[in-house]
Design a protein around this motif. Structure first.
Motif, short mmCIF file in Angstrom:
data_model
loop_
_atom_site.label_atom_id
_atom_site.label_comp_id
_atom_site.label_asym_id
_atom_site.label_seq_id
_atom_site.Cartn_x
_atom_site.Cartn_y
_atom_site.Cartn_z
N THR A 285 0.78 -1.24 0.00
CA THR A 285 0.00 0.00 0.00
C THR A 285 0.80 1.29 0.00
O THR A 285 0.51 2.20 -0.77
N SER A 286 1.81 1.41 0.88
CA SER A 286 2.34 2.74 1.21
C SER A 286 2.91 3.48 0.01
O SER A 286 2.65 4.67 -0.18
N SER A 287 3.73 2.81 -0.81
CA SER A 287 4.37 3.50 -1.94
C SER A 287 3.32 4.01 -2.94
O SER A 287 3.43 5.13 -3.45
N ARG A 288 2.30 3.21 -3.18
CA ARG A 288 1.26 3.62 -4.14
C ARG A 288 0.36 4.72 -3.56
O ARG A 288 -0.12 5.59 -4.28
N LEU A 289 0.14 4.68 -2.25
CA LEU A 289 -0.62 5.74 -1.63
C LEU A 289 0.11 7.08 -1.71
O LEU A 289 -0.51 8.14 -1.89
N LYS A 290 1.43 7.03 -1.57
CA LYS A 290 2.22 8.26 -1.73
C LYS A 290 2.03 8.84 -3.13
O LYS A 290 1.81 10.04 -3.30
N LEU A 291 2.14 7.97 -4.12
CA LEU A 291 2.01 8.43 -5.51
C LEU A 291 0.60 8.95 -5.78
O LEU A 291 0.42 9.99 -6.43
N ALA A 292 -0.40 8.26 -5.26
CA ALA A 292 -1.79 8.69 -5.47
C ALA A 292 -2.04 10.05 -4.83
O ALA A 292 -2.74 10.90 -5.40
N TYR A 296 -3.27 13.43 -6.62
CA TYR A 296 -4.44 14.15 -6.08
C TYR A 296 -4.11 15.63 -5.88
O TYR A 296 -4.91 16.52 -6.19
N SER A 297 -2.91 15.90 -5.34
CA SER A 297 -2.53 17.28 -5.05
C SER A 297 -2.37 18.12 -6.32
O SER A 297 -2.58 19.34 -6.30
N THR A 298 -2.00 17.46 -7.43
CA THR A 298 -1.86 18.20 -8.70
C THR A 298 -3.16 18.26 -9.47
O THR A 298 -3.21 18.83 -10.57
N GLY A 299 -4.21 17.63 -8.94
CA GLY A 299 -5.51 17.68 -9.61
C GLY A 299 -5.73 16.59 -10.63
O GLY A 299 -6.75 16.58 -11.32
N ASP A 300 -4.79 15.62 -10.72
CA ASP A 300 -4.95 14.53 -11.69
C ASP A 300 -5.74 13.40 -11.03
O ASP A 300 -5.19 12.39 -10.59
N MET A 301 -7.06 13.58 -10.97
CA MET A 301 -7.91 12.63 -10.25
C MET A 301 -7.98 11.28 -10.94
O MET A 301 -8.15 10.24 -10.29
#
Length: 371
Positions: A285-292, A296-301
Protein backbone atom coordinates in the motif's frame (compact mmCIF):
# COMPACT_ATOMS: atom_id res chain seq x y z
CA UNK A 1 -23.79 -23.84 54.68
CA UNK A 2 -25.43 -27.18 55.45
CA UNK A 3 -28.57 -25.44 56.68
CA UNK A 4 -28.76 -23.31 53.55
CA UNK A 5 -28.23 -26.31 51.27
CA UNK A 6 -30.96 -28.25 53.10
CA UNK A 7 -33.46 -25.42 52.82
CA UNK A 8 -33.09 -24.63 49.10
CA UNK A 9 -35.32 -27.48 47.90
CA UNK A 10 -34.81 -29.16 44.53
CA UNK A 11 -35.98 -29.30 40.93
CA UNK A 12 -37.26 -32.19 38.82
CA UNK A 13 -35.92 -32.66 35.29
CA UNK A 14 -37.53 -34.88 32.60
CA UNK A 15 -34.47 -37.16 32.22
CA UNK A 16 -34.58 -40.88 32.93
CA UNK A 17 -31.92 -43.36 34.02
CA UNK A 18 -29.87 -45.02 31.28
CA UNK A 19 -30.32 -48.42 32.89
CA UNK A 20 -34.08 -48.13 33.35
CA UNK A 21 -36.64 -49.80 31.11
CA UNK A 22 -38.97 -46.84 31.65
CA UNK A 23 -36.51 -43.96 31.19
CA UNK A 24 -38.97 -41.99 29.04
CA UNK A 25 -41.38 -41.83 32.00
CA UNK A 26 -38.83 -40.93 34.67
CA UNK A 27 -37.79 -37.62 36.19
CA UNK A 28 -34.43 -36.78 37.71
CA UNK A 29 -34.14 -34.89 40.99
CA UNK A 30 -31.82 -31.88 40.65
CA UNK A 31 -30.21 -30.29 43.70
CA UNK A 32 -28.40 -27.62 41.69
CA UNK A 33 -28.98 -24.81 44.21
CA UNK A 34 -27.41 -26.78 47.05
CA UNK A 35 -24.52 -27.86 44.80
CA UNK A 36 -23.97 -24.24 43.76
CA UNK A 37 -23.73 -23.27 47.41
CA UNK A 38 -21.08 -25.93 48.01
CA UNK A 39 -19.00 -24.99 44.95
CA UNK A 40 -19.04 -21.29 45.76
CA UNK A 41 -17.42 -22.14 49.09
CA UNK A 42 -14.46 -24.02 47.60
CA UNK A 43 -11.03 -22.51 48.15
CA UNK A 44 -8.61 -21.81 45.28
CA UNK A 45 -6.69 -25.10 45.69
CA UNK A 46 -9.91 -27.11 45.54
CA UNK A 47 -10.99 -25.23 42.41
CA UNK A 48 -7.61 -25.83 40.76
CA UNK A 49 -7.81 -29.49 41.66
CA UNK A 50 -11.23 -29.71 39.99
CA UNK A 51 -10.00 -27.95 36.84
CA UNK A 52 -6.90 -30.16 36.48
CA UNK A 53 -9.01 -33.26 37.09
CA UNK A 54 -11.27 -32.24 34.20
CA UNK A 55 -8.27 -31.55 31.93
CA UNK A 56 -6.79 -34.98 32.69
CA UNK A 57 -10.04 -36.69 31.71
CA UNK A 58 -10.40 -34.48 28.64
CA UNK A 59 -6.97 -35.64 27.49
CA UNK A 60 -8.05 -39.30 27.67
CA UNK A 61 -7.16 -40.76 24.23
CA UNK A 62 -10.40 -42.62 23.53
CA UNK A 63 -10.87 -42.98 19.74
CA UNK A 64 -14.52 -43.98 20.16
CA UNK A 65 -15.28 -40.92 22.34
CA UNK A 66 -17.08 -43.26 24.72
CA UNK A 67 -15.79 -41.65 27.89
CA UNK A 68 -18.73 -40.49 29.95
CA UNK A 69 -17.08 -39.03 33.04
CA UNK A 70 -18.87 -35.72 33.19
CA UNK A 71 -17.95 -32.51 34.96
CA UNK A 72 -20.68 -33.36 37.45
CA UNK A 73 -18.91 -36.64 38.36
CA UNK A 74 -15.63 -34.75 38.81
CA UNK A 75 -17.35 -32.30 41.15
CA UNK A 76 -18.94 -35.15 43.07
CA UNK A 77 -15.61 -36.95 43.53
CA UNK A 78 -14.01 -33.68 44.66
CA UNK A 79 -16.77 -33.02 47.22
CA UNK A 80 -16.39 -36.51 48.74
CA UNK A 81 -12.62 -36.01 48.98
CA UNK A 82 -13.09 -32.63 50.68
CA UNK A 83 -15.60 -34.14 53.09
CA UNK A 84 -13.21 -36.94 54.06
CA UNK A 85 -10.05 -34.85 54.61
CA UNK A 86 -8.97 -32.07 56.90
CA UNK A 87 -9.50 -28.54 55.59
CA UNK A 88 -5.83 -27.77 56.30
CA UNK A 89 -4.80 -30.29 53.60
CA UNK A 90 -6.20 -28.14 50.79
CA UNK A 91 -3.31 -25.73 50.38
CA UNK A 92 -1.43 -24.63 47.29
CA UNK A 93 1.79 -26.43 48.22
CA UNK A 94 -0.21 -29.65 48.61
CA UNK A 95 -2.07 -29.48 45.29
CA UNK A 96 -0.54 -32.60 43.73
CA UNK A 97 -1.31 -34.70 46.84
CA UNK A 98 -4.93 -33.50 46.78
CA UNK A 99 -5.14 -34.24 43.05
CA UNK A 100 -3.75 -37.74 43.60
CA UNK A 101 -6.36 -38.34 46.29
CA UNK A 102 -9.11 -37.31 43.86
CA UNK A 103 -7.69 -39.58 41.15
CA UNK A 104 -7.60 -42.52 43.58
CA UNK A 105 -11.23 -41.87 44.51
CA UNK A 106 -12.20 -41.60 40.84
CA UNK A 107 -10.31 -44.81 40.01
CA UNK A 108 -12.22 -46.62 42.75
CA UNK A 109 -15.52 -45.34 41.34
CA UNK A 110 -14.63 -46.50 37.82
CA UNK A 111 -13.51 -49.92 39.04
CA UNK A 112 -16.76 -50.42 40.95
CA UNK A 113 -19.02 -48.76 38.37
CA UNK A 114 -20.39 -46.72 41.21
CA UNK A 115 -20.25 -43.01 42.06
CA UNK A 116 -22.88 -41.94 44.58
CA UNK A 117 -24.57 -38.58 44.18
CA UNK A 118 -23.19 -36.33 46.93
CA UNK A 119 -26.61 -35.22 48.22
CA UNK A 120 -28.71 -38.24 47.16
CA UNK A 121 -26.34 -41.22 47.80
CA UNK A 122 -28.80 -43.81 46.43
CA UNK A 123 -28.35 -42.29 42.97
CA UNK A 124 -25.42 -43.99 41.17
CA UNK A 125 -24.05 -41.49 38.64
CA UNK A 126 -21.99 -44.15 36.81
CA UNK A 127 -24.75 -46.68 36.24
CA UNK A 128 -24.57 -47.87 32.63
CA UNK A 129 -21.94 -45.28 31.65
CA UNK A 130 -19.04 -47.47 30.44
CA UNK A 131 -18.43 -50.46 28.23
CA UNK A 132 -16.02 -53.05 29.66
CA UNK A 133 -13.28 -51.98 27.23
CA UNK A 134 -13.63 -48.28 28.04
CA UNK A 135 -13.69 -49.04 31.75
CA UNK A 136 -10.41 -50.97 31.45
CA UNK A 137 -8.68 -48.26 29.37
CA UNK A 138 -9.89 -45.48 31.66
CA UNK A 139 -8.70 -47.28 34.79
CA UNK A 140 -5.31 -47.85 33.19
CA UNK A 141 -5.08 -44.20 32.16
CA UNK A 142 -5.89 -42.92 35.65
CA UNK A 143 -3.39 -45.33 37.20
CA UNK A 144 -0.61 -43.99 34.98
CA UNK A 145 -1.20 -40.48 36.30
CA UNK A 146 -1.18 -41.72 39.88
CA UNK A 147 1.95 -43.88 39.57
CA UNK A 148 4.36 -41.58 37.71
CA UNK A 149 4.41 -38.79 40.33
CA UNK A 150 2.75 -36.23 38.06
CA UNK A 151 5.17 -36.49 35.14
CA UNK A 152 2.28 -37.22 32.78
CA UNK A 153 0.80 -33.82 33.62
CA UNK A 154 3.82 -32.10 32.04
CA UNK A 155 2.91 -33.55 28.65
CA UNK A 156 -0.70 -32.29 28.50
CA UNK A 157 -1.25 -29.68 25.78
CA UNK A 158 -4.80 -28.68 26.75
CA UNK A 159 -4.83 -25.06 27.99
CA UNK A 160 -1.00 -25.24 27.79
CA UNK A 161 -1.12 -27.08 31.14
CA UNK A 162 2.18 -28.94 30.71
CA UNK A 163 4.22 -25.84 29.94
CA UNK A 164 2.60 -23.78 32.69
CA UNK A 165 3.42 -26.50 35.23
CA UNK A 166 7.02 -26.59 34.04
CA UNK A 167 7.25 -22.83 34.53
CA UNK A 168 5.71 -23.23 37.99
CA UNK A 169 8.29 -25.90 38.85
CA UNK A 170 11.11 -23.72 37.44
CA UNK A 171 11.88 -26.34 34.82
CA UNK A 172 11.29 -23.93 31.97
CA UNK A 173 11.62 -20.14 31.63
CA UNK A 174 8.57 -17.99 31.00
CA UNK A 175 7.85 -17.36 27.35
CA UNK A 176 9.47 -20.58 26.06
CA UNK A 177 7.52 -22.30 23.30
CA UNK A 178 7.20 -26.08 23.03
CA UNK A 179 6.55 -27.52 19.60
CA UNK A 180 5.14 -30.84 18.59
CA UNK A 181 6.77 -31.05 15.14
CA UNK A 182 9.56 -29.65 12.99
CA UNK A 183 6.88 -27.93 10.88
CA UNK A 184 5.76 -25.92 13.92
CA UNK A 185 9.36 -24.96 14.65
CA UNK A 186 10.01 -23.73 11.11
CA UNK A 187 6.67 -21.90 11.00
CA UNK A 188 7.40 -20.09 14.24
CA UNK A 189 11.00 -19.18 13.32
CA UNK A 190 10.11 -17.92 9.85
CA UNK A 191 7.09 -15.93 11.06
CA UNK A 192 9.06 -14.25 13.85
CA UNK A 193 11.93 -13.58 11.43
CA UNK A 194 9.69 -11.93 8.87
CA UNK A 195 7.98 -9.87 11.58
CA UNK A 196 11.39 -8.65 12.77
CA UNK A 197 12.37 -7.69 9.22
CA UNK A 198 9.18 -5.65 8.90
CA UNK A 199 9.82 -3.95 12.24
CA UNK A 200 13.41 -3.04 11.29
CA UNK A 201 12.24 -1.61 7.97
CA UNK A 202 9.68 0.44 9.86
CA UNK A 203 12.30 1.72 12.32
CA UNK A 204 14.67 2.78 9.52
CA UNK A 205 11.87 4.57 7.71
CA UNK A 206 10.79 6.27 10.93
CA UNK A 207 14.32 7.63 11.42
CA UNK A 208 14.17 9.26 8.00
CA UNK A 209 10.72 10.70 8.66
CA UNK A 210 11.92 12.20 11.93
CA UNK A 211 14.69 13.99 10.06
CA UNK A 212 12.24 15.15 7.41
CA UNK A 213 9.92 16.48 10.07
CA UNK A 214 12.69 18.89 11.03
CA UNK A 215 12.82 19.87 7.33
CA UNK A 216 16.31 18.39 6.92
CA UNK A 217 15.98 17.25 3.30
CA UNK A 218 19.77 17.24 2.98
CA UNK A 219 20.02 14.54 5.66
CA UNK A 220 17.54 12.41 3.73
CA UNK A 221 19.57 12.84 0.55
CA UNK A 222 22.70 11.75 2.43
CA UNK A 223 20.86 8.66 3.72
CA UNK A 224 19.81 7.75 0.19
CA UNK A 225 23.35 8.30 -1.11
CA UNK A 226 24.81 6.11 1.63
CA UNK A 227 22.33 3.39 0.86
CA UNK A 228 23.34 3.51 -2.80
CA UNK A 229 26.94 2.75 -1.77
CA UNK A 230 25.64 -0.40 -0.07
CA UNK A 231 24.20 -1.50 -3.39
CA UNK A 232 27.40 -0.77 -5.35
CA UNK A 233 30.17 -1.68 -2.91
CA UNK A 234 28.58 -3.36 0.07
CA UNK A 235 28.87 -6.88 1.41
CA UNK A 236 26.12 -9.48 1.45
CA UNK A 237 24.39 -8.08 4.55
CA UNK A 238 24.53 -4.54 3.18
CA UNK A 239 23.00 -5.75 -0.07
CA UNK A 240 20.18 -7.30 1.96
CA UNK A 241 19.66 -4.03 3.84
CA UNK A 242 19.52 -2.15 0.55
CA UNK A 243 16.96 -4.55 -0.86
CA UNK A 244 14.54 -4.08 2.03
CA UNK A 245 14.99 -0.46 3.06
CA UNK A 246 15.80 1.31 -0.23
CA UNK A 247 12.29 1.24 -1.78
CA UNK A 248 10.84 3.08 1.22
CA UNK A 249 13.56 5.73 1.19
CA UNK A 250 13.22 6.21 -2.57
CA UNK A 251 9.48 6.91 -2.40
CA UNK A 252 9.85 9.10 0.68
CA UNK A 253 12.65 11.10 -0.95
CA UNK A 254 10.66 11.38 -4.16
CA UNK A 255 7.58 12.53 -2.22
CA UNK A 256 9.58 15.20 -0.39
CA UNK A 257 11.04 16.54 -3.65
CA UNK A 258 7.66 16.39 -5.40
CA UNK A 259 5.96 18.32 -2.61
CA UNK A 260 8.31 21.25 -3.23
CA UNK A 261 7.59 21.13 -6.96
CA UNK A 262 3.84 21.05 -6.33
CA UNK A 263 4.11 24.15 -4.13
CA UNK A 264 6.10 26.00 -6.79
CA UNK A 265 4.40 25.05 -10.06
CA UNK A 266 1.72 22.41 -9.25
CA UNK A 267 3.45 19.56 -11.07
CA UNK A 268 5.72 16.59 -10.45
CA UNK A 269 8.98 16.45 -12.40
CA UNK A 270 10.21 13.35 -14.30
CA UNK A 271 13.12 12.98 -11.84
CA UNK A 272 10.73 12.85 -8.92
CA UNK A 273 8.57 10.27 -10.68
CA UNK A 274 11.70 8.15 -11.21
CA UNK A 275 12.38 8.16 -7.47
CA UNK A 276 8.75 7.29 -6.73
CA UNK A 277 8.70 4.51 -9.32
CA UNK A 278 11.94 3.00 -7.95
CA UNK A 279 10.16 2.13 -4.72
CA UNK A 280 6.72 1.38 -6.09
CA UNK A 281 6.82 -2.28 -4.98
CA UNK A 282 8.06 -1.66 -1.43
CA UNK A 283 4.87 -3.17 -0.01
CA UNK A 284 1.16 -3.52 -0.81
CA UNK A 285 0.00 0.00 0.00
CA UNK A 286 2.34 2.74 1.21
CA UNK A 287 4.37 3.50 -1.94
CA UNK A 288 1.26 3.62 -4.14
CA UNK A 289 -0.62 5.74 -1.63
CA UNK A 290 2.22 8.26 -1.73
CA UNK A 291 2.01 8.43 -5.51
CA UNK A 292 -1.79 8.69 -5.47
CA UNK A 293 -1.67 11.58 -2.98
CA UNK A 294 0.73 13.49 -5.25
CA UNK A 295 -1.53 13.04 -8.26
CA UNK A 296 -4.44 14.15 -6.08
CA UNK A 297 -2.53 17.28 -5.05
CA UNK A 298 -1.86 18.20 -8.70
CA UNK A 299 -5.51 17.68 -9.61
CA UNK A 300 -4.95 14.53 -11.69
CA UNK A 301 -7.91 12.63 -10.25
CA UNK A 302 -7.98 9.99 -12.98
CA UNK A 303 -4.47 8.70 -12.17
CA UNK A 304 -5.12 8.93 -8.44
CA UNK A 305 -8.30 6.86 -8.79
CA UNK A 306 -6.51 4.30 -10.99
CA UNK A 307 -3.82 3.76 -8.36
CA UNK A 308 -6.33 3.50 -5.52
CA UNK A 309 -8.36 0.90 -7.42
CA UNK A 310 -5.18 -1.11 -8.00
CA UNK A 311 -4.42 -1.05 -4.26
CA UNK A 312 -7.94 -2.20 -3.46
CA UNK A 313 -7.64 -5.14 -5.86
CA UNK A 314 -4.25 -6.21 -4.49
CA UNK A 315 -5.06 -5.91 -0.80
CA UNK A 316 -6.12 -9.25 0.68
CA UNK A 317 -6.65 -8.98 4.42
CA UNK A 318 -5.96 -12.70 4.97
CA UNK A 319 -2.21 -12.85 4.23
CA UNK A 320 -1.48 -9.09 4.39
CA UNK A 321 -0.41 -7.77 7.80
CA UNK A 322 -0.67 -4.00 8.41
CA UNK A 323 2.24 -2.48 10.34
CA UNK A 324 2.14 0.96 11.94
CA UNK A 325 5.11 2.90 13.31
CA UNK A 326 3.16 5.99 14.35
CA UNK A 327 2.96 4.56 17.86
CA UNK A 328 5.86 4.04 20.24
CA UNK A 329 6.39 0.49 19.03
CA UNK A 330 5.41 -0.98 15.65
CA UNK A 331 2.42 -3.30 15.59
CA UNK A 332 1.99 -6.19 13.19
CA UNK A 333 -0.96 -8.56 13.37
CA UNK A 334 -0.14 -12.09 12.20
CA UNK A 335 -2.83 -14.33 10.67
CA UNK A 336 -2.71 -18.02 9.82
CA UNK A 337 -2.44 -17.12 6.14
CA UNK A 338 0.51 -14.82 6.90
CA UNK A 339 2.28 -17.75 8.60
CA UNK A 340 1.58 -20.00 5.63
CA UNK A 341 3.11 -17.53 3.17
CA UNK A 342 6.17 -17.14 5.42
CA UNK A 343 6.72 -20.90 5.36
CA UNK A 344 6.25 -21.30 1.61
CA UNK A 345 8.13 -18.29 0.22
CA UNK A 346 11.46 -16.45 0.64
CA UNK A 347 11.90 -13.22 2.56
CA UNK A 348 11.19 -11.31 -0.64
CA UNK A 349 7.52 -12.00 0.02
CA UNK A 350 7.61 -9.23 2.67
CA UNK A 351 6.60 -6.72 0.01
CA UNK A 352 3.53 -8.81 -0.85
CA UNK A 353 2.26 -9.51 2.70
CA UNK A 354 2.83 -6.22 4.53
CA UNK A 355 1.08 -2.86 4.40
CA UNK A 356 3.04 -0.04 6.00
CA UNK A 357 1.47 3.17 7.25
CA UNK A 358 1.68 6.51 5.44
CA UNK A 359 2.15 9.87 7.12
CA UNK A 360 0.39 12.84 5.53
CA UNK A 361 1.87 16.31 6.10
CA UNK A 362 0.92 19.77 4.79
CA UNK A 363 3.42 21.38 2.46
CA UNK A 364 2.46 24.93 3.28
CA UNK A 365 -0.03 25.63 0.49
CA UNK A 366 -2.92 23.51 1.76
CA UNK A 367 -1.55 20.64 -0.29
CA UNK A 368 -0.87 17.17 1.05
CA UNK A 369 2.39 15.28 0.81
CA UNK A 370 2.41 11.61 1.79
CA UNK A 371 5.51 10.14 3.35
Amino acid sequence: MRRYAASTGCFVVPTGSKVSANSELEWRISTSLAERCLLLNLNITQIRCYVVLKIILKSFPNPQDEINISSFMCKTVLLYCIENTETSAWKENNLFTCLTYCLLELHSCVQNDHCSHFIIPDNNLMAGQFTAETKHELSKYICEFIQNDGQRLLGIDIDDLGHRLQVKLNRAPHGVYYFRSSLEISEHVLTVGYKDIAHVISDCHQFVLDNLHSKNITTMKQSVSKLMTFRDNGNRLQHAAFKFVAPFLFTTYGSALASSSIVENNQVTPEELVWLSAGLNSDITSSRLKLASLFYSTGDMEKAELILRHIEQQYDSHPVAPICRCRETPTLTVTAEFKRVCCEQSEDCIKHITAFCVRLIYTGRDELCSL
